[in-house]
Design a protein around this motif. Structure first.
Motif, PDB file in Angstrom:
ATOM      1  N   ILE A  36       8.443  42.443 -40.447  1.00 41.38           N
ATOM      2  CA  ILE A  36       9.434  41.616 -41.120  1.00 41.38           C
ATOM      3  C   ILE A  36      10.833  42.195 -40.909  1.00 41.38           C
ATOM      4  O   ILE A  36      11.042  43.410 -41.027  1.00 41.38           O
ATOM      5  CB  ILE A  36       9.142  41.529 -42.633  1.00 41.38           C
ATOM      6  N   TYR A  37      11.779  41.319 -40.618  1.00 41.18           N
ATOM      7  CA  TYR A  37      13.180  41.737 -40.476  1.00 41.18           C
ATOM      8  C   TYR A  37      13.652  42.394 -41.767  1.00 41.18           C
ATOM      9  O   TYR A  37      13.466  41.872 -42.860  1.00 41.18           O
ATOM     10  CB  TYR A  37      14.054  40.527 -40.159  1.00 41.18           C
ATOM     11  N   ASP A  38      14.300  43.574 -41.621  1.00 35.39           N
ATOM     12  CA  ASP A  38      14.707  44.343 -42.798  1.00 35.39           C
ATOM     13  C   ASP A  38      16.153  44.814 -42.675  1.00 35.39           C
ATOM     14  O   ASP A  38      16.478  45.948 -43.001  1.00 35.39           O
ATOM     15  CB  ASP A  38      13.766  45.539 -42.974  1.00 35.39           C
ATOM     16  N   GLY A  39      17.010  43.935 -42.179  1.00 34.58           N
ATOM     17  CA  GLY A  39      18.418  44.284 -42.044  1.00 34.58           C
ATOM     18  C   GLY A  39      18.690  45.060 -40.772  1.00 34.58           C
ATOM     19  O   GLY A  39      17.886  45.088 -39.836  1.00 34.58           O
ATOM     20  N   ALA A  87      19.792  48.621 -38.567  1.00 30.84           N
ATOM     21  CA  ALA A  87      19.403  50.033 -38.544  1.00 30.84           C
ATOM     22  C   ALA A  87      20.297  50.771 -37.561  1.00 30.84           C
ATOM     23  O   ALA A  87      20.828  50.161 -36.616  1.00 30.84           O
ATOM     24  CB  ALA A  87      17.934  50.170 -38.129  1.00 30.84           C
ATOM     25  N   PRO A  88      20.491  52.089 -37.756  1.00 30.75           N
ATOM     26  CA  PRO A  88      21.217  52.865 -36.749  1.00 30.75           C
ATOM     27  C   PRO A  88      20.554  52.752 -35.385  1.00 30.75           C
ATOM     28  O   PRO A  88      19.326  52.682 -35.279  1.00 30.75           O
ATOM     29  CB  PRO A  88      21.148  54.302 -37.289  1.00 30.75           C
ATOM     30  N   ALA A  89      21.350  52.737 -34.338  1.00 34.34           N
ATOM     31  CA  ALA A  89      20.840  52.470 -32.995  1.00 34.34           C
ATOM     32  C   ALA A  89      19.832  53.497 -32.514  1.00 34.34           C
ATOM     33  O   ALA A  89      18.964  53.190 -31.699  1.00 34.34           O
ATOM     34  CB  ALA A  89      22.008  52.383 -32.007  1.00 34.34           C
ATOM     35  N   ASP A  90      19.929  54.738 -33.026  1.00 35.12           N
ATOM     36  CA  ASP A  90      19.022  55.788 -32.554  1.00 35.12           C
ATOM     37  C   ASP A  90      18.052  56.246 -33.645  1.00 35.12           C
ATOM     38  O   ASP A  90      17.517  57.351 -33.593  1.00 35.12           O
ATOM     39  CB  ASP A  90      19.809  56.985 -32.022  1.00 35.12           C
ATOM     40  N   SER A  91      17.806  55.393 -34.632  1.00 36.54           N
ATOM     41  CA  SER A  91      16.934  55.782 -35.737  1.00 36.54           C
ATOM     42  C   SER A  91      15.466  55.769 -35.320  1.00 36.54           C
ATOM     43  O   SER A  91      15.048  54.985 -34.467  1.00 36.54           O
ATOM     44  CB  SER A  91      17.139  54.845 -36.930  1.00 36.54           C
ATOM     45  N   ASP A  92      14.691  56.638 -35.944  1.00 40.41           N
ATOM     46  CA  ASP A  92      13.253  56.722 -35.661  1.00 40.41           C
ATOM     47  C   ASP A  92      12.483  55.892 -36.676  1.00 40.41           C
ATOM     48  O   ASP A  92      11.584  56.363 -37.360  1.00 40.41           O
ATOM     49  CB  ASP A  92      12.799  58.175 -35.687  1.00 40.41           C
ATOM     50  N   VAL A  93      12.856  54.622 -36.773  1.00 41.36           N
ATOM     51  CA  VAL A  93      12.184  53.676 -37.658  1.00 41.36           C
ATOM     52  C   VAL A  93      11.714  52.508 -36.802  1.00 41.36           C
ATOM     53  O   VAL A  93      12.228  52.287 -35.700  1.00 41.36           O
ATOM     54  CB  VAL A  93      13.122  53.177 -38.779  1.00 41.36           C
ATOM     55  N   PRO A  94      10.751  51.734 -37.272  1.00 37.86           N
ATOM     56  CA  PRO A  94      10.376  50.537 -36.514  1.00 37.86           C
ATOM     57  C   PRO A  94      11.593  49.630 -36.371  1.00 37.86           C
ATOM     58  O   PRO A  94      12.267  49.311 -37.358  1.00 37.86           O
ATOM     59  CB  PRO A  94       9.288  49.889 -37.380  1.00 37.86           C
ATOM     60  N   ARG A  95      11.864  49.186 -35.158  1.00 39.23           N
ATOM     61  CA  ARG A  95      13.065  48.382 -34.928  1.00 39.23           C
ATOM     62  C   ARG A  95      12.977  47.663 -33.594  1.00 39.23           C
ATOM     63  O   ARG A  95      12.238  48.072 -32.697  1.00 39.23           O
ATOM     64  CB  ARG A  95      14.332  49.259 -34.942  1.00 39.23           C
ATOM     65  N   THR A  96      13.772  46.589 -33.485  1.00 41.92           N
ATOM     66  CA  THR A  96      14.088  46.017 -32.188  1.00 41.92           C
ATOM     67  C   THR A  96      15.533  46.382 -31.886  1.00 41.92           C
ATOM     68  O   THR A  96      16.366  46.489 -32.789  1.00 41.92           O
ATOM     69  CB  THR A  96      13.915  44.486 -32.168  1.00 41.92           C
ATOM     70  N   GLY A  97      15.832  46.565 -30.603  1.00 44.27           N
ATOM     71  CA  GLY A  97      17.188  46.925 -30.220  1.00 44.27           C
ATOM     72  C   GLY A  97      17.489  48.395 -30.448  1.00 44.27           C
ATOM     73  O   GLY A  97      16.615  49.203 -30.743  1.00 44.27           O
ATOM     74  N   GLY A  98      18.783  48.726 -30.308  1.00 47.86           N
ATOM     75  CA  GLY A  98      19.192  50.120 -30.352  1.00 47.86           C
ATOM     76  C   GLY A  98      18.908  50.788 -29.022  1.00 47.86           C
ATOM     77  O   GLY A  98      18.777  50.134 -27.973  1.00 47.86           O
ATOM     78  N   VAL A  99      18.828  52.114 -29.054  1.00 44.91           N
ATOM     79  CA  VAL A  99      18.539  52.875 -27.839  1.00 44.91           C
ATOM     80  C   VAL A  99      17.133  53.459 -27.942  1.00 44.91           C
ATOM     81  O   VAL A  99      16.654  53.770 -29.029  1.00 44.91           O
ATOM     82  CB  VAL A  99      19.570  53.999 -27.605  1.00 44.91           C
ATOM     83  N   PRO A 100      16.459  53.607 -26.819  1.00 38.89           N
ATOM     84  CA  PRO A 100      15.105  54.175 -26.862  1.00 38.89           C
ATOM     85  C   PRO A 100      15.124  55.662 -27.190  1.00 38.89           C
ATOM     86  O   PRO A 100      16.066  56.381 -26.845  1.00 38.89           O
ATOM     87  CB  PRO A 100      14.581  53.931 -25.445  1.00 38.89           C
ATOM     88  N   LEU A 144      20.055  45.234 -26.561  1.00 37.45           N
ATOM     89  CA  LEU A 144      20.204  44.031 -27.359  1.00 37.45           C
ATOM     90  C   LEU A 144      21.528  44.082 -28.129  1.00 37.45           C
ATOM     91  O   LEU A 144      22.069  45.163 -28.363  1.00 37.45           O
ATOM     92  CB  LEU A 144      19.039  43.910 -28.343  1.00 37.45           C
ATOM     93  N   PRO A 145      22.053  42.925 -28.552  1.00 38.40           N
ATOM     94  CA  PRO A 145      23.345  42.921 -29.241  1.00 38.40           C
ATOM     95  C   PRO A 145      23.327  43.533 -30.627  1.00 38.40           C
ATOM     96  O   PRO A 145      24.379  43.834 -31.184  1.00 38.40           O
ATOM     97  CB  PRO A 145      23.700  41.429 -29.306  1.00 38.40           C
ATOM     98  N   ALA A 146      22.142  43.718 -31.213  1.00 39.86           N
ATOM     99  CA  ALA A 146      22.053  44.293 -32.559  1.00 39.86           C
ATOM    100  C   ALA A 146      20.751  45.065 -32.695  1.00 39.86           C
ATOM    101  O   ALA A 146      19.791  44.841 -31.951  1.00 39.86           O
ATOM    102  CB  ALA A 146      22.122  43.201 -33.616  1.00 39.86           C
ATOM    103  N   THR A 147      20.746  45.997 -33.637  1.00 38.88           N
ATOM    104  CA  THR A 147      19.544  46.769 -33.945  1.00 38.88           C
ATOM    105  C   THR A 147      18.967  46.257 -35.253  1.00 38.88           C
ATOM    106  O   THR A 147      19.633  46.293 -36.292  1.00 38.88           O
ATOM    107  CB  THR A 147      19.866  48.269 -34.081  1.00 38.88           C
ATOM    108  N   SER A 148      17.743  45.763 -35.209  1.00 41.47           N
ATOM    109  CA  SER A 148      17.110  45.153 -36.380  1.00 41.47           C
ATOM    110  C   SER A 148      15.986  46.029 -36.901  1.00 41.47           C
ATOM    111  O   SER A 148      15.026  46.303 -36.173  1.00 41.47           O
ATOM    112  CB  SER A 148      16.554  43.769 -36.028  1.00 41.47           C
ATOM    113  N   ALA A 149      16.112  46.479 -38.151  1.00 38.92           N
ATOM    114  CA  ALA A 149      15.057  47.281 -38.768  1.00 38.92           C
ATOM    115  C   ALA A 149      13.850  46.402 -39.078  1.00 38.92           C
ATOM    116  O   ALA A 149      13.978  45.185 -39.320  1.00 38.92           O
ATOM    117  CB  ALA A 149      15.570  47.934 -40.045  1.00 38.92           C
ATOM    118  N   ILE A 150      12.676  47.012 -39.083  1.00 45.06           N
ATOM    119  CA  ILE A 150      11.423  46.318 -39.345  1.00 45.06           C
ATOM    120  C   ILE A 150      10.693  46.986 -40.504  1.00 45.06           C
ATOM    121  O   ILE A 150      10.607  48.213 -40.558  1.00 45.06           O
ATOM    122  CB  ILE A 150      10.514  46.346 -38.102  1.00 45.06           C
ATOM    123  N   ARG A 151      10.192  46.187 -41.420  1.00 44.58           N
ATOM    124  CA  ARG A 151       9.244  46.686 -42.406  1.00 44.58           C
ATOM    125  C   ARG A 151       7.928  45.940 -42.191  1.00 44.58           C
ATOM    126  O   ARG A 151       7.918  44.807 -41.694  1.00 44.58           O
ATOM    127  CB  ARG A 151       9.739  46.485 -43.838  1.00 44.58           C
TER     128      ARG A 151
END
Length: 217
Positions: A7-10, A12-25, A102-109
């Motif tokens: 689920i989309y959860d707002g 997230a920082p681009a280099d965070s170690d959380v489930p996400r789409t986008g950001g940097v690997p 991607l144009p944005a980093t999306s956190a996932i829960r």
């Protein structure tokens, strides 16, 4: 019948170690950014960072010339899936050219949905599909036809939704059987969306080789 929705959860920082789409690997030291092996030869776009029980799934798909490089085909060379170890990961240097981020980093829960297929009366002609039922019912009120489906960014585990057996991919290294790992949806908005051609993304992994395959359908 259980499905673990993502689920989309707002943001997230681009280099965070959380489930996400986008950001940097995030990858082990020495990892080289993957390049398209289909037709353009350019760097792949980083799609998703998905922590799982035995590591982190990292998904890349070519977006340099959509429609030319067959990113929807698991065997085209226009996508990559890696299963990295959970520890020792660091941000990867981003190539200076190409459609890489991607144009944005999306956190996932994650949210586990439990459904009784016998209670569903909307799919009488088809065998009930766990992901389809869970996604279509997300935040849907009893009298509503649709819920908040755009908030669903995919799912983890389970089985591939309505995918024919002849599309199940082999491991790109050992050519052995891969295991289904995740669905990916395009995203909650045009500003955050992955380009999947309006289709559903499927992530598969070979846990022996610690890499996998991606396709859309």
């Amino acid at each position: 019948m259980q499905t673990t929705l993502m689920i989309y959860d707002g943001t997230a920082p681009a280099d965070s170690d959380v489930p996400r789409t986008g950001g940097v690997p995030l990858a082990p030291a020495g990892f080289a950014w993957p390049m398209c092996g289909s037709c353009c030869g350019g760097p792949l776009q980083f799609f998703a960072h998905l922590p799982v029980e035995d590591g982190v799934l990292s998904v890349f798909v070519c977006q340099n010339d959509p429609g030319a490089c067959e990113f929807w085909d698991a065997a085209s060379g226009a996508n990559r899936v890696y299963l990295f170890p959970r520890e020792g990961l660091q941000p990867v240097a981003v190539p200076e050219t190409g459609a890489t981020l991607l144009p944005a980093t999306s956190a996932i829960r994650t949210h586990v949905v439990t459904l009784d297929p016998e209670e569903n009366d909307d799919h009488d002609e088809l065998e009930p599909d766990a992901y389809d039922l869970a996604r279509s019912g997300w935040k849907r009120e009893p009298e509503e036809r649709f819920g908040k489906q755009r908030e669903v960014l995919g799912s983890l585990g389970g089985s591939p939704s309505y995918l024919e057996d002849d599309r199940l991919p082999a491991c790109p290294s050992c050519t052995g059987t891969t295991e289904f790992a995740a669905h990916l949806e395009e995203g909650i908005s045009a500003q955050t969306a992955m380009n999947l051609g309006g289709q559903l993304g499927y992530v598969f992994v070979c846990r022996t080789c610690r890499e996998g395959a991606f396709l859309t359908d």
